[in-house]
Design a protein around this motif. Structure first.
Motif, PDB file in Angstrom:
ATOM      1  N   SER A 109      21.853 -20.205  -4.553  1.00 39.94           N
ATOM      2  CA  SER A 109      22.747 -20.394  -3.413  1.00 39.94           C
ATOM      3  C   SER A 109      23.373 -19.107  -2.883  1.00 39.94           C
ATOM      4  CB  SER A 109      23.878 -21.360  -3.803  1.00 39.94           C
ATOM      5  OG  SER A 109      23.365 -22.627  -4.136  1.00 39.94           O
ATOM      6  N   PHE A 110      23.359 -18.019  -3.667  1.00 36.85           N
ATOM      7  CA  PHE A 110      24.087 -16.813  -3.274  1.00 36.85           C
ATOM      8  C   PHE A 110      23.215 -15.564  -3.383  1.00 36.85           C
ATOM      9  CE2 PHE A 110      27.306 -19.832  -4.665  1.00 36.85           C
ATOM     10  CZ  PHE A 110      28.240 -19.746  -3.642  1.00 36.85           C
ATOM     11  N   ASP A 111      23.467 -14.630  -2.463  1.00 33.27           N
ATOM     12  CA  ASP A 111      22.780 -13.338  -2.502  1.00 33.27           C
ATOM     13  C   ASP A 111      23.360 -12.445  -3.588  1.00 33.27           C
ATOM     14  OD1 ASP A 111      21.142 -13.713  -0.030  1.00 33.27           O
ATOM     15  OD2 ASP A 111      23.123 -13.818   0.898  1.00 33.27           O
ATOM     16  N   ALA A 112      24.638 -12.646  -3.888  1.00 31.20           N
ATOM     17  CA  ALA A 112      25.308 -11.813  -4.879  1.00 31.20           C
ATOM     18  C   ALA A 112      26.472 -12.590  -5.476  1.00 31.20           C
ATOM     19  CB  ALA A 112      25.815 -10.511  -4.246  1.00 31.20           C
ATOM     20  N   VAL A 113      26.824 -12.230  -6.704  1.00 33.41           N
ATOM     21  CA  VAL A 113      27.966 -12.820  -7.394  1.00 33.41           C
ATOM     22  C   VAL A 113      28.720 -11.693  -8.091  1.00 33.41           C
ATOM     23  CG1 VAL A 113      28.749 -14.416  -9.186  1.00 33.41           C
ATOM     24  CG2 VAL A 113      26.727 -14.985  -7.831  1.00 33.41           C
ATOM     25  N   TYR A 114      30.046 -11.738  -8.018  1.00 29.20           N
ATOM     26  CA  TYR A 114      30.836 -10.787  -8.805  1.00 29.20           C
ATOM     27  C   TYR A 114      31.975 -11.512  -9.500  1.00 29.20           C
ATOM     28  CZ  TYR A 114      34.380 -10.667  -5.027  1.00 29.20           C
ATOM     29  OH  TYR A 114      35.345 -10.994  -4.107  1.00 29.20           O
ATOM     30  N   ALA A 115      32.460 -10.890 -10.560  1.00 28.46           N
ATOM     31  CA  ALA A 115      33.604 -11.408 -11.311  1.00 28.46           C
ATOM     32  C   ALA A 115      34.447 -10.219 -11.742  1.00 28.46           C
ATOM     33  CB  ALA A 115      33.140 -12.207 -12.527  1.00 28.46           C
ATOM     34  N   ILE A 116      35.722 -10.242 -11.407  1.00 31.94           N
ATOM     35  CA  ILE A 116      36.625  -9.144 -11.738  1.00 31.94           C
ATOM     36  C   ILE A 116      37.648  -9.626 -12.755  1.00 31.94           C
ATOM     37  CG2 ILE A 116      38.333  -7.503 -10.846  1.00 31.94           C
ATOM     38  CD1 ILE A 116      36.878  -7.546  -8.182  1.00 31.94           C
ATOM     39  N   GLU A 117      37.439  -9.237 -14.011  1.00 31.58           N
ATOM     40  CA  GLU A 117      38.367  -9.552 -15.100  1.00 31.58           C
ATOM     41  C   GLU A 117      38.642 -11.055 -15.193  1.00 31.58           C
ATOM     42  OE1 GLU A 117      41.812  -7.010 -15.207  1.00 31.58           O
ATOM     43  OE2 GLU A 117      40.712  -5.277 -14.440  1.00 31.58           O
ATOM     44  N   ALA A 118      37.609 -11.857 -14.994  1.00 27.17           N
ATOM     45  CA  ALA A 118      37.780 -13.311 -14.953  1.00 27.17           C
ATOM     46  C   ALA A 118      36.977 -14.042 -16.015  1.00 27.17           C
ATOM     47  CB  ALA A 118      37.398 -13.844 -13.562  1.00 27.17           C
ATOM     48  N   THR A 119      35.745 -13.602 -16.265  1.00 27.38           N
ATOM     49  CA  THR A 119      34.864 -14.352 -17.159  1.00 27.38           C
ATOM     50  C   THR A 119      35.255 -14.217 -18.629  1.00 27.38           C
ATOM     51  OG1 THR A 119      33.297 -12.511 -16.878  1.00 27.38           O
ATOM     52  CG2 THR A 119      32.864 -14.519 -15.654  1.00 27.38           C
ATOM     53  N   VAL A 120      36.209 -13.359 -18.936  1.00 28.62           N
ATOM     54  CA  VAL A 120      36.759 -13.302 -20.297  1.00 28.62           C
ATOM     55  C   VAL A 120      37.425 -14.626 -20.664  1.00 28.62           C
ATOM     56  CG1 VAL A 120      39.013 -12.381 -19.583  1.00 28.62           C
ATOM     57  CG2 VAL A 120      38.160 -11.907 -21.880  1.00 28.62           C
ATOM     58  N   HIS A 121      37.815 -15.410 -19.672  1.00 26.87           N
ATOM     59  CA  HIS A 121      38.452 -16.704 -19.917  1.00 26.87           C
ATOM     60  C   HIS A 121      37.444 -17.781 -20.325  1.00 26.87           C
ATOM     61  CE1 HIS A 121      42.406 -15.534 -18.396  1.00 26.87           C
ATOM     62  NE2 HIS A 121      41.822 -14.971 -17.357  1.00 26.87           N
ATOM     63  N   ALA A 122      36.154 -17.505 -20.180  1.00 31.60           N
ATOM     64  CA  ALA A 122      35.134 -18.511 -20.467  1.00 31.60           C
ATOM     65  C   ALA A 122      35.025 -18.778 -21.967  1.00 31.60           C
ATOM     66  CB  ALA A 122      33.781 -18.053 -19.931  1.00 31.60           C
ATOM     67  N   PRO A 123      34.672 -20.004 -22.344  1.00 33.54           N
ATOM     68  CA  PRO A 123      34.499 -20.294 -23.765  1.00 33.54           C
ATOM     69  C   PRO A 123      33.323 -19.555 -24.379  1.00 33.54           C
ATOM     70  CG  PRO A 123      33.812 -22.160 -22.429  1.00 33.54           C
ATOM     71  CD  PRO A 123      34.502 -21.197 -21.509  1.00 33.54           C
ATOM     72  N   SER A 124      32.357 -19.165 -23.558  1.00 26.03           N
ATOM     73  CA  SER A 124      31.266 -18.310 -24.041  1.00 26.03           C
ATOM     74  C   SER A 124      30.746 -17.484 -22.872  1.00 26.03           C
ATOM     75  CB  SER A 124      30.134 -19.140 -24.653  1.00 26.03           C
ATOM     76  OG  SER A 124      29.334 -19.740 -23.652  1.00 26.03           O
ATOM     77  N   TRP A 125      30.395 -16.243 -23.138  1.00 25.85           N
ATOM     78  CA  TRP A 125      29.834 -15.401 -22.086  1.00 25.85           C
ATOM     79  C   TRP A 125      28.452 -15.877 -21.676  1.00 25.85           C
ATOM     80  CZ3 TRP A 125      32.045 -10.589 -24.888  1.00 25.85           C
ATOM     81  CH2 TRP A 125      33.251 -10.204 -24.273  1.00 25.85           C
ATOM     82  N   GLU A 126      27.634 -16.275 -22.630  1.00 28.50           N
ATOM     83  CA  GLU A 126      26.301 -16.752 -22.274  1.00 28.50           C
ATOM     84  C   GLU A 126      26.387 -17.974 -21.368  1.00 28.50           C
ATOM     85  OE1 GLU A 126      23.418 -17.203 -25.306  1.00 28.50           O
ATOM     86  OE2 GLU A 126      23.605 -15.141 -26.036  1.00 28.50           O
ATOM     87  N   GLY A 127      27.373 -18.832 -21.612  1.00 25.09           N
ATOM     88  CA  GLY A 127      27.532 -20.011 -20.779  1.00 25.09           C
ATOM     89  C   GLY A 127      27.841 -19.672 -19.339  1.00 25.09           C
ATOM     90  N   VAL A 128      28.833 -18.806 -19.105  1.00 21.88           N
ATOM     91  CA  VAL A 128      29.223 -18.491 -17.727  1.00 21.88           C
ATOM     92  C   VAL A 128      28.203 -17.581 -17.057  1.00 21.88           C
ATOM     93  CG1 VAL A 128      30.701 -16.492 -18.316  1.00 21.88           C
ATOM     94  CG2 VAL A 128      31.154 -17.829 -16.244  1.00 21.88           C
ATOM     95  N   TYR A 129      27.645 -16.612 -17.799  1.00 21.85           N
ATOM     96  CA  TYR A 129      26.630 -15.749 -17.198  1.00 21.85           C
ATOM     97  C   TYR A 129      25.367 -16.553 -16.871  1.00 21.85           C
ATOM     98  CZ  TYR A 129      29.404 -11.780 -19.031  1.00 21.85           C
ATOM     99  OH  TYR A 129      30.398 -10.885 -19.327  1.00 21.85           O
ATOM    100  N   GLY A 130      25.062 -17.542 -17.711  1.00 17.64           N
ATOM    101  CA  GLY A 130      23.911 -18.390 -17.437  1.00 17.64           C
ATOM    102  C   GLY A 130      24.084 -19.199 -16.168  1.00 17.64           C
ATOM    103  N   GLU A 131      25.302 -19.680 -15.927  1.00 15.43           N
ATOM    104  CA  GLU A 131      25.585 -20.414 -14.695  1.00 15.43           C
ATOM    105  C   GLU A 131      25.498 -19.502 -13.479  1.00 15.43           C
ATOM    106  OE1 GLU A 131      26.385 -23.837 -14.034  1.00 15.43           O
ATOM    107  OE2 GLU A 131      25.351 -23.903 -15.968  1.00 15.43           O
ATOM    108  N   ILE A 132      25.938 -18.267 -13.629  1.00 11.03           N
ATOM    109  CA  ILE A 132      25.830 -17.292 -12.533  1.00 11.03           C
ATOM    110  C   ILE A 132      24.371 -17.016 -12.214  1.00 11.03           C
ATOM    111  CG2 ILE A 132      26.219 -14.857 -11.960  1.00 11.03           C
ATOM    112  CD1 ILE A 132      28.934 -15.150 -13.490  1.00 11.03           C
ATOM    113  N   MET A 133      23.551 -16.880 -13.259  1.00  5.15           N
ATOM    114  CA  MET A 133      22.117 -16.675 -13.067  1.00  5.15           C
ATOM    115  C   MET A 133      21.517 -17.812 -12.236  1.00  5.15           C
ATOM    116  SD  MET A 133      19.123 -15.206 -13.675  1.00  5.15           S
ATOM    117  CE  MET A 133      19.149 -14.103 -15.085  1.00  5.15           C
ATOM    118  N   LYS A 134      21.911 -19.044 -12.514  1.00  4.77           N
ATOM    119  CA  LYS A 134      21.339 -20.206 -11.840  1.00  4.77           C
ATOM    120  C   LYS A 134      21.652 -20.231 -10.337  1.00  4.77           C
ATOM    121  CE  LYS A 134      21.703 -23.131 -15.976  1.00  4.77           C
ATOM    122  NZ  LYS A 134      22.450 -24.268 -16.595  1.00  4.77           N
ATOM    123  N   VAL A 135      22.869 -19.841  -9.957  1.00  4.72           N
ATOM    124  CA  VAL A 135      23.242 -19.952  -8.535  1.00  4.72           C
ATOM    125  C   VAL A 135      22.846 -18.729  -7.719  1.00  4.72           C
ATOM    126  CG1 VAL A 135      25.121 -21.553  -9.027  1.00  4.72           C
ATOM    127  CG2 VAL A 135      25.611 -19.099  -8.902  1.00  4.72           C
TER     128      VAL A 135
END
Length: 353
Positions: free
Chosen positions: A169-195
């Motif tokens: 859905s997106f040409d680019a994705v960024y996160a600024i000091e936010a994904t540290v809140h995720a229960p797992s990095w692989e989980g949130v980075y994997g979701e970013i990969m998908k979109v």
């Protein structure tokens, strides 16, 4: 008994009183008694941890820091707000954002970086946040800036991005000091990969403990817990785990650097030290003063007073007290190079053949 956020009467602005009051209960009052089950509980209830924190802390962030809730490097003579904007511009530059791109801001706060990057790179941004209060503030501030046609905001969980937006859905994705809140990095980075569209770029400033951090050392463990409770973070993790997670989900790393490791004469944590003599401009003296002993005194008693008057939700004062714990932990770990708030990684989703 392990806490869980109980929905109570919500304020008109989206904040929920009960989850603010419950926030600090996710940690042991005596940090030496913290156990694996406490961390597991925070990870399982990460949305409650994050929302309880930001319902209580957002107004304090705006008062003390402005509308961009992140750290930055500083040059001599550079103002606080110029440095924050440059940090955002640098990420957009390293990602090579181009006019017209559709970009996702994961964990957008109240939209400070989105407004800056939208104007700097002439891109269209969707800001994602799971906190109703922050999304409301982001929309109001963006409308005031006249950017509502270029930036939109939506409430959602960064662990369910594909469900929210659909694939590619997106040409680019960024996160600024936010994904540290995720229960797992692989989980949130994997979701970013998908979109991301095939060939799309992902840029992140990540909060990490460095290789010098050893959780078996009590003082190191304590400073990490101070960062956690004072910033709404379920669990602090090593930088190497962030890098590995990015690779594990399939991203190709194009650039990586811990910007906090540069030999800067002015450290990234200087505004938290409360030393007015280090302020780079006249206006910055007020920003730095807020973290001085007298500034903390004013905030401590002023916040307690307005909470008693009902101006802010019950529990806000206690969340505010955790910010002081965070400041001390961030300065200490920054000086000792145990922590970085600016591990920069720019990576790309492989293009389909």
């Amino acid at each position: 008994m392990s806490p869980s956020a109980t929905e109570s009467t919500a304020h008109a602005d989206g904040r929920v009183g009960r989850r603010i009051e419950n926030y600090t209960a996710f940690w042991q009052k005596d940090m030496s008694k913290e156990a694996a089950q406490d961390t597991d509980n925070r990870l399982e209830n990460y949305t409650d941890v994050i929302n309880g924190y930001y319902d209580g802390a957002t107004g304090l962030y705006e008062y003390g820091w402005g509308t961009s809730f992140h750290f930055s490097r500083y040059y001599k003579g550079e103002s606080f707000y110029q440095a924050l904007a440059r940090h955002e511009h640098y990420l957009a530059f390293k990602m090579n954002l181009k006019p017209g791109m559709r970009v996702l801001d994961v964990g957008c706060g109240i939209g400070g970086p989105a407004r800056e990057i939208a104007q700097f790179a002439d891109v269209r941004i969707v800001g994602l946040n799971n906190n109703d209060y922050q999304v409301g503030r982001a929309r109001a501030l963006t409308k005031k800036a006249g950017l509502e046609d270029q930036i939109t905001y939506t409430i959602g969980d960064f662990m369910k991005l594909e469900e929210k937006f659909g694939p590619n859905s997106f040409d680019a994705v960024y996160a600024i000091e936010a994904t540290v809140h995720a229960p797992s990095w692989e989980g949130v980075y994997g979701e970013i990969m998908k979109v991301l569209k095939p060939g799309g770029v992902f840029g992140v400033y990540e909060w990490c403990m460095t290789d010098k951090w050893d959780p078996s050392i009590p003082a190191h463990k304590e400073v990490a817990h101070g960062i956690e409770i004072g910033n709404g973070i379920p669990e602090m993790r090593h930088l190497a785990k962030a890098r590995q997670a990015i690779v594990n989900v399939g991203f190709e790393i194009e650039h990586e650097e811990d910007l906090a490791d540069r030999p800067d004469p002015i450290p990234w944590y200087y505004p938290l030290e409360g030393d007015i003599s280090k302020a780079q401009t006249l206006w910055d003296m007020f920003t730095v003063w807020r973290m001085s002993s007298s500034g903390k005194f004013v905030t401590h008693h002023g916040l307690w007073f307005i909470e008693k008057l009902g101006v802010v939700p019950k529990g806000t004062w206690e969340v505010g007290e955790t910010l002081k714990i965070a400041a001390d932990a961030l300065v200490s770990s920054g000086r000792d190079k145990l922590f970085t708030p600016m591990y920069l990684v720019v990576s790309r989703k492989p293009a389909q053949n």
